[in-house]
Design an enzyme around this catalytic site. Structure first.
Site, PDB file in Angstrom:
ATOM      1  CE  LYS A  94      43.863  76.090  33.967  1.00 45.03           C
ATOM      2  NZ  LYS A  94      42.942  76.824  34.312  1.00 45.03           N
ATOM      3  CD  GLU A 116      35.790  77.487  30.993  1.00 44.02           C
ATOM      4  OE1 GLU A 116      34.657  76.734  30.809  1.00 44.02           O
ATOM      5  OE2 GLU A 116      36.464  77.543  31.680  1.00 44.02           O
ATOM      6  CB  SER A 383      50.155  76.292  38.265  1.00 41.71           C
ATOM      7  OG  SER A 383      50.567  77.569  37.490  1.00 41.71           O
TER       8      SER A 383
HETATM    9  C1  LIG Z   1      49.664  76.785  34.173  1.00 43.05           C
HETATM   10  C2  LIG Z   1      48.636  77.519  34.638  1.00 43.05           C
HETATM   11  N1  LIG Z   1      48.682  78.037  35.731  1.00 43.05           N
HETATM   12  C3  LIG Z   1      47.529  78.873  36.163  1.00 43.05           C
HETATM   13  C4  LIG Z   1      46.363  79.149  35.486  1.00 43.05           C
HETATM   14  C5  LIG Z   1      45.100  80.052  36.062  1.00 43.05           C
HETATM   15  O1  LIG Z   1      44.145  79.469  36.490  1.00 43.05           O
HETATM   16  P1  LIG Z   1      43.627  79.346  37.866  1.00 43.05           P
HETATM   17  O2  LIG Z   1      43.845  80.381  38.675  1.00 43.05           O
HETATM   18  O3  LIG Z   1      42.406  78.585  37.684  1.00 43.05           O
HETATM   19  O4  LIG Z   1      44.700  78.172  38.488  1.00 43.05           O
HETATM   20  C6  LIG Z   1      46.312  78.607  33.994  1.00 43.05           C
HETATM   21  C7  LIG Z   1      45.006  78.809  33.240  1.00 43.05           C
HETATM   22  O5  LIG Z   1      45.131  78.600  32.146  1.00 43.05           O
HETATM   23  C8  LIG Z   1      47.338  77.828  33.650  1.00 43.05           C
HETATM   24  O6  LIG Z   1      47.316  77.265  32.383  1.00 43.05           O
END
Ligand SMILES: Cc1ncc(COP(=O)(O)O)c(C=O)c1O
Lengths: 412, 267
Positions: A94, A116, A383
């Site tokens: 993020k 948000e 992620s």
């Molecule tokens: C570590 C992590 N992965 C994935 C997501 C999912 O979001 P996005 O689909 O926008 O990647 C989040 C959302 O808070 C997150 O914190």
């Protein structure tokens, strides 16, 4: 590390095929146009690109490593390369999007940022970027989520952000977005709405993609260095879709690379308690764009359910809807139980505790291996890291039963 | 049945602004909302806006949000909205104010047909801009319905031209950059916006967002063709438990506002 100019998708009005667009109050159309102009200009401006690159490198610790998880690979019968976004500053992908948008905010001459947040991850990332740039930061968070994620509320406040509880509707992420939009329309002259995922009205889906596409661009280069060829597939979890679209963007033109997105199926998408928007939702309009969403027969938004707060959203970004419809990417459901099992497996085989969101992508590996056959080479977007999820994991696995702890202490 | 536009123009021809009143269907119940909408017309509203309660009303402030939540918790369905429209349309031209997704989900053509069948006059679409409205514009034309789009202080001249060209009935001018809800003062942006709209269209212009008192109604009536009141009406009934008491409070406010649109201000 660098990132490319905006793709030809979406069209000039923000459509990805029949998805996307702008379903927004007229009052916000001029501000969205203005944002789009600033963003396009910035992307074509070497100074902005250089600044953004430097921020990512010096401040966020990027590019993230592509790490071959050998012991984990053995358990799934594939060669698994993990894109280590969990090692970024603030612990998730993020940071890329928030630094991009915050830098753009300063270029637009705006002083105030609103955002948000569901679990608080995007809120923390936004508060971080605002602290860095000295911007005033207000984060809307559902009252229910504030109780569930008290530690992240503390983080945001520590970083100087104001956290406003949202008490309307289901008092979760979707209502926090509604409240942020209400704030934005009233304060748009000096305020940027720093949306946290690749959803919403144009230009947000394309802009967030382009700020996060370093994930895929880096992973592509790193895979070529490591393997001497492209991977067979790239995998990512999908909430609103920012980490997945960032990963996919790097490989979209490479037709040989299969793209897999994994949605949160909660208790199982057939139970109705899930967040598997593409798998089990219908086409509709929410938060400014046409995409898939969870809705009832009358078009009222349904509440989503997932053990992973970051995936607990009843909508999904429009580019994913388009990639699903065109068949370029495949979206599959992963239950809470499957994700938690994958979380534990990565922890025990690699010493890496992933975010539960990311664990959804890991849990998708066996299915992909079965589909592709052989021993495929797969890139997975890790992620985020799992520190924020230890409370949930402790409860799920019974790691810290209080009675047991008391007994253990007494024995000593 | 007289059209929305001719109703507003009839008011203009006798030297006053038209009064447009908004109430959500299903609040506090479907039957009560029918009674209240009819009461509002009898007390002096010229055109009715029936709100279709929606789970994610991003253009609405706390008062209308709360009413929508009550209506949804009471189990209101889209088909119930047509019933409220039918009861209202028997007395006055009646529009539905709705966020876009419920229409899309019902089927745009099917929604237009059902609305026309119920006697409805058209739709006000707060989150649908003409740029995305191709299907709705076609359906509205097929069923003889008005399509009322919003303009805002931030609208550029080009967008005012495009939006008014796509509108029929009247043009809905949102007087402030913000959401619905009573405000202490009429925004200074409102007269300027009306002036800019009048430069590009002959359609009547209605001004909404923030009008709650007779004085404010009179002020808006001095520069707009129609005065739109929503949150204040909802608030007038929110304080009452019995439907009859709610109807009484509502009628009293509407009568007061009706004096306002005639330029009769209290001294
Ligand atoms: C570590 C992590 N992965 C994935 C997501 C999912 O979001 P996005 O689909 O926008 O990647 C989040 C959302 O808070 C997150 O914190």
């Amino acid at each position: 590390m660098s990132f490319s100019a905006p793709d030809s998708m979406p069209d000039a009005a923000g459509h990805f095929g029949r998805f996307g667009g702008r379903f927004m109050p007229e009052a916000l159309i001029a501000p969205l146009d203005e944002l789009e102009q600033h963003w396009r200009k910035a992307m074509a401006d070497d100074e902005f690109v250089t600044q953004f690159d430097a921020l990512l490198r010096e401040y966020a610790g990027l590019p993230s490593r592509l790490y071959e998880a050998e012991r984990f690979s053995e358990t799934v019968g594939a060669r698994v390369l993990l894109k280590r976004e969990d090692l970024n500053h603030t612990g998730a992908h993020k940071i890329r999007n928030v630094l991009g948008q915050a830098l753009l905010t300063t270029r637009m001459g705006k002083q105030r940022v609103i955002a948000e947040t569901g679990a608080g991850q995007h809120g923390v990332a936004t508060a971080t970027a605002c602290a860095y740039f000295g911007l005033d930061c207000t984060v809307y968070m559902g009252e229910v989520d504030m109780v569930r994620q008290a530690l992240n509320v503390a983080r945001m406040r520590m970083l100087g952000a104001q956290v406003i509880p949202v008490t309307s509707g289901s008092r979760t992420l979707k209502d926090a977005i509604n409240e942020a939009l209400r704030d934005w329309v009233a304060n748009v002259d000096d305020t940027h709405y720093l949306l946290g995922t690749a959803a919403g009205a144009h230009p947000f889906p394309a802009m967030v993609r382009d700020f996060t596409r370093g994930i895929g661009d880096e992973a592509r280069t790193q895979t070529l260095e490591l393997l001497g060829r492209l991977p067979d597939a790239a995998l990512a979890c999908v909430g609103g879709g920012s980490n997945a679209i960032g990963m996919f963007a790097g490989f979209l033109p490479d037709e040989s690379v299969r793209l897999y997105g994994f949605e949160a199926a909660g208790d199982g998408y057939e139970t109705g308690r899930h967040a598997a928007t593409i798998t089990a939702g219908q086409i509709g309009v929410l938060h400014g764009a046409r995409s898939y969403l969870l809705q009832d027969e009358d078009g009222q938004t349904l509440e989503s359910h997932s053990i992973s707060a970051g995936l607990d959203y009843p909508g999904v970004g429009p580019e994913h809807a388009w990639l699903a419809e065109t068949g370029r990417a495949t979206y599959l459901p992963i239950t809470d139980a499957q994700a938690m099992e994958a979380m534990a497996l990565l922890a025990k085989t690699e010493g890496i505790i992933p975010a539960i969101e990311s664990a959804h992508a890991l849990a998708g590996l066996p299915g992909v291996v079965a589909e592709l056959g052989g021993a495929p080479e797969l890139v997975v977007c890790l992620s985020g890291r799992g520190d924020k999820d230890m409370d949930t994991a402790a409860k799920w696995f019974g790691l810290v039963d209080e009675a047991d702890l008391v007994a253990e202490v007494k024995m000593k | 049945m007289t059209s929305v536009r001719s109703t507003i123009e009839a008011a203009q021809s006798v030297g006053r602004a038209a009064l447009i009143g908004y109430l959500p269907a299903g609040y506090p119940s479907v039957d009560a909302s029918i009674e209240l909408v009819q009461c509002m017309v009898k007390a002096g509203v010229d055109v009715v806006e029936v709100g279709l309660p929606y789970s994610d009303p991003v253009m609405d402030g706390p008062t209308i949000q709360a009413a929508a939540e009550v209506a949804l918790a009471g189990g209101i369905r889209t088909t119930d909205v047509f019933r409220v429209v039918g009861a209202s349309a028997a007395l006055a031209p009646t529009l539905v104010m709705t966020y876009w997704n419920p229409v899309e989900r019902y089927g745009v053509g099917r929604f237009a047909a059902a609305l026309a069948d119920a006697g409805g006059a058209g739709l006000i679409t707060p989150d649908l801009i003409p740029d995305e409205a191709g299907e709705w514009i076609g359906a509205a034309d097929r069923h003889g319905l008005d399509r009322i789009f919003l303009v805002a202080p931030s609208s550029t001249r080009r967008r005012l031209e495009m939006t008014t060209a796509a509108s029929t009935g009247f043009v809905y001018a949102t007087s402030v950059m913000g959401v619905t809800g009573a405000r202490e003062q009429i925004s200074s942006a409102a007269p300027e916006l009306v002036r800019r709209v009048k430069e590009v269209t002959d359609l009547p212009v209605g001004v909404g967002l923030g009008v709650s008192t007779r004085q404010q109604a009179a002020e808006v009536a001095s520069f707009a063709d129609a005065v739109i009141v929503g949150s204040a009406l909802v608030r007038s009934i929110a304080n009452e438990d019995a439907v009859s008491a709610a109807a009484g409070a509502l009628a009293a406010l509407v009568e007061d506002l009706a004096l306002g649109v005639r330029g009769e201000v209290e001294r």
